[in-house]
Structure formats: structure tokens, C-alpha cells
Write an enzyme that holds these catalytic residues in place. Structure first.
Site, PDB file in Angstrom:
ATOM      1  N   GLU A   9      -5.459  -4.986  10.482  1.00 47.01           N
ATOM      2  CA  GLU A   9      -4.556  -3.826  10.734  1.00 47.01           C
ATOM      3  C   GLU A   9      -4.872  -3.269  12.075  1.00 47.01           C
ATOM      4  OE1 GLU A   9      -2.628  -2.761   7.036  1.00 47.01           O
ATOM      5  OE2 GLU A   9      -4.171  -1.326   7.169  1.00 47.01           O
ATOM      6  N   LYS A  50       0.114   4.244  -0.361  1.00 49.78           N
ATOM      7  CA  LYS A  50      -0.447   5.442   0.454  1.00 49.78           C
ATOM      8  C   LYS A  50      -0.116   6.680  -0.599  1.00 49.78           C
ATOM      9  CE  LYS A  50      -0.229   3.395   4.710  1.00 49.78           C
ATOM     10  NZ  LYS A  50       0.087   3.532   6.121  1.00 49.78           N
ATOM     11  N   GLU A  83      -6.884   4.768   7.858  1.00 42.82           N
ATOM     12  CA  GLU A  83      -6.527   5.916   7.392  1.00 42.82           C
ATOM     13  C   GLU A  83      -7.945   6.591   6.931  1.00 42.82           C
ATOM     14  OE1 GLU A  83      -2.730   5.881   5.587  1.00 42.82           O
ATOM     15  OE2 GLU A  83      -2.055   5.150   7.370  1.00 42.82           O
ATOM     16  N   SER A 120       3.229  -2.218  10.246  1.00 45.59           N
ATOM     17  CA  SER A 120       4.518  -2.217  10.493  1.00 45.59           C
ATOM     18  C   SER A 120       5.393  -3.739  10.215  1.00 45.59           C
ATOM     19  CB  SER A 120       5.172  -2.055  12.076  1.00 45.59           C
ATOM     20  OG  SER A 120       4.639  -0.769  12.360  1.00 45.59           O
ATOM     21  N   GLY A 156       2.246   1.966  11.102  1.00 44.19           N
ATOM     22  CA  GLY A 156       3.276   3.110  11.050  1.00 44.19           C
ATOM     23  C   GLY A 156       4.067   3.433  12.100  1.00 44.19           C
ATOM     24  N   ASN A 162       1.043  -0.999   0.059  1.00 50.46           N
ATOM     25  CA  ASN A 162      -0.002   0.195  -0.059  1.00 50.46           C
ATOM     26  C   ASN A 162       0.985   1.143   0.185  1.00 50.46           C
ATOM     27  OD1 ASN A 162      -1.578   1.978   0.655  1.00 50.46           O
ATOM     28  ND2 ASN A 162      -2.209   1.420   2.527  1.00 50.46           N
ATOM     29  N   HIS A 198      -9.476   1.155   4.764  1.00 49.00           N
ATOM     30  CA  HIS A 198      -8.176   1.159   5.646  1.00 49.00           C
ATOM     31  C   HIS A 198      -8.171   2.012   6.672  1.00 49.00           C
ATOM     32  CE1 HIS A 198      -3.875   2.837   6.337  1.00 49.00           C
ATOM     33  NE2 HIS A 198      -3.782   1.476   5.967  1.00 49.00           N
TER      34      HIS A 198
HETATM   35  P1  PGA Z   1       2.864   0.215   7.674  1.00 48.79           P
HETATM   36  O1  PGA Z   1       1.496   0.504   7.009  1.00 48.79           O
HETATM   37  O2  PGA Z   1       3.168  -1.101   7.109  1.00 48.79           O
HETATM   38  O3  PGA Z   1       3.614   1.424   7.210  1.00 48.79           O
HETATM   39  O4  PGA Z   1       2.808   0.105   9.132  1.00 48.79           O
HETATM   40  C1  PGA Z   1       0.462  -0.606   6.800  1.00 48.79           C
HETATM   41  C2  PGA Z   1      -0.632  -0.026   6.264  1.00 48.79           C
HETATM   42  O5  PGA Z   1      -1.147   1.287   6.592  1.00 48.79           O
HETATM   43  O6  PGA Z   1      -1.363  -0.749   5.482  1.00 48.79           O
END
Ligand code: PGA
Length: 250
Positions: free
Chosen positions: A169, A13, A99, A210, A175, A11, A97
Site C-alpha cells: 500500500e 477502518k 495508519e 484507492s 484514501g 478494511n 497498516h
Molecule cells: P483506500 O484505503 O482504499 O480508502 O485508499 C486502503 C487502505 O487503507 O487499506
């Protein structure tokens, strides 16, 4: 031995310039990928046609979107239509997601409309669920996830259930560098599989939060973890390649 095929989904982003995309694929090609897993990438929508073209020549990667509208067309300035994504030949769309849920205020009901809008075009959907730190600490993890699944996946037609993937997640792991332990993740993955009312044994359930080359192995060894949805570590070809080849020795 895994019965379900491992999926590693990048992803990206709101990252990557054209120059960085080009370097990513130059690096990937140099590393000669021979993958035993499915490798998928969701770039910014604007870059989908470019990735489709590169993926067509390299053959190894399938391309998807990070989000889309719940409508096919109309006066929705700035939105991306699922019909247009299907027309463009994308393979999958990520819906829900964290976010999108937290920054853009998307709730389970809207996400359900998006899931159904994607499935209408026979695209795969990666439906994301996960609890916040506060919810985990107040022992609400399972309640929150059950509700996200129940509302988000309601009315999925039986003949489209095979197009649905789930990503677990935990919001506190995205992140942050704080990965859920393989045991913590497996506990929730098993719970999710138990709650799926259709196609539960075959459904791919990804872990996200992560994920890095140094923690993917222990996650993939768990029975109900069928791959990963990866943010940060999917931006570098070297890391993405390593994540994808982790399944080669399962
Ligand atoms: P990350 O993000 O691997 O940077 O923690 C995962 C995600 O948001 O899908």
C-alpha cells in the site's frame, strides 16, 4: 489465468454503525454473490462477533481484525488480544497498516512481534508495507520495503509461512484517490515476491490504495497482483460486490 486465488479484503477502518452493517449485508444478499474470489472484511473489533454471525448465515465472507496486540493477555488497557481473536474465530489480522505505522508510531520491530503473535494462533496475517511520497520521490521505495519485509517477517516459522499475505500500500495512494498505475504496482509486487524467503510463489500479494470498481481490472491483470486491500470502496455493498466479481472474468 491466475494461479493464485484472488483475495478482495475490505478494511472498514473506524467506520460503519450497526444500522449500516445491517444494510450492507441486506444489499449483498439481494445481489446474490457468486464469487470466484475470497471475500474478506475487517470491521472494527467491536463488530467482529456480529459480522461472524452474519457471515455464518450468508457463508460468503470471512471476517478478520484490523490490528491486535503483540501480547496474548495482561495489563494492556484498550488492546485487543490475538488469543481472544482466535477464540472468536477470526480468520485473519491486518498488521502494519500505514495508519498504525504513522498515527500510532508502530515500527517494524513491534510489527514483527505482532506478526509472530498472530501466527502463534494459526491465524492468517496480512502484513502491510509501502513507501511515503517523500520516500518514492527520493528513490527509496525499494529500500524502505525491503527493510519492512526483512524486519517485519523475521523468524516466521517455516510451517507458518503459508499463513502470511502481504499488502503493498503506497502511503501516497491511501484514501487520496491517487491510485498507483498497474505498472507501478506490479513493479513493486514483483520486487516483494523476489524478496520473500519462504513460500514466495504461493504468497498472496494484495495491492491497496484507492482501489475502486473502475481500476481493479487493470490491477488484477498483472501477474503478481493477487487481489486488493480496500478502504473506502469496501464500505458500500454495491462497490464491494463489483470489486469481488472483477475476478470472475479473469
Ligand atoms: P483506500 O484505503 O482504499 O480508502 O485508499 C486502503 C487502505 O487503507 O487499506
Amino acid at each position: 489465468m491466475k494461479t493464485r486465488e484472488v483475495h478482495i479484503v475490505g478494511n472498514w477502518k473506524m467506520n460503519q454503525t450497526l444500522h449500516e452493517i445491517s444494510n450492507f449485508f441486506i444489499e449483498m444478499t439481494k445481489m446474490k454473490m457468486e464469487l470466484k474470489c475470497k471475500a474478506w472484511i475487517a470491521p472494527q473489533s467491536l463488530h467482529i462477533p456480529i459480522l461472524k454471525e452474519i457471515a455464518f448465515t450468508t457463508g460468503a465472507i470471512q471476517v478478520g481484525a484490523q490490528n491486535c496486540s503483540n501480547h496474548d493477555s495482561g495489563a494492556f488497557t484498550g488492546e485487543v488480544s490475538p488469543a481472544a481473536l482466535a477464540d472468536m474465530g477470526v480468520e485473519f489480522v491486518i498488521i502494519g497498516h500505514s495508519e498504525r505505522r504513522t498515527i500510532f508510531g508502530e515500527d517494524n520491530k513491534l510489527l514483527n512481534e505482532k506478526v509472530l503473535a498472530v501466527l502463534k494462533h494459526n491465524l492468517k496475517v496480512i502484513y502491510c508495507v509501502g513507501e511515503t511520497l517523500e520516500e518514492r520521490e527520493s528513490n527509496d521505495t525499494f529500500k524502505v520495503i525491503e527493510e519492512q519485509l526483512k524486519v517485519g517477517l523475521q523468524n516466521v516459522p517455516a510451517d507458518k509461512a503459508h499463513l502470511v499475505l502481504i499488502a503493498y500500500e503506497p502511503v501516497w495512494a491511501i484514501g487520496t484517490g491517487k491510485v498507483a498505475s498497474a505498472e507501478q504496482a506490479e513493479e513493486v509486487h514483483a520486487f516483494i515476491r523476489g524478496k520473500l524467503t519462504q513460500n514466495s510463489e504461493q504468497t498472496i500479494i494484495l495491492y491497496g490504495g484507492s482501489v475502486k470498481p473502475d481500476n481493479i481490472d487493470s490491477l488484477l491483470r498483472k501477474e503478481n497482483i493477487d487481489g486488493a486491500l480496500v478502504g473506502g470502496a469496501s464500505l458500500k455493498a454495491q462497490d464491494f460486490k463489483q470489486l469481488c466479481s472483477a475476478s470472475n472474468h479473469l
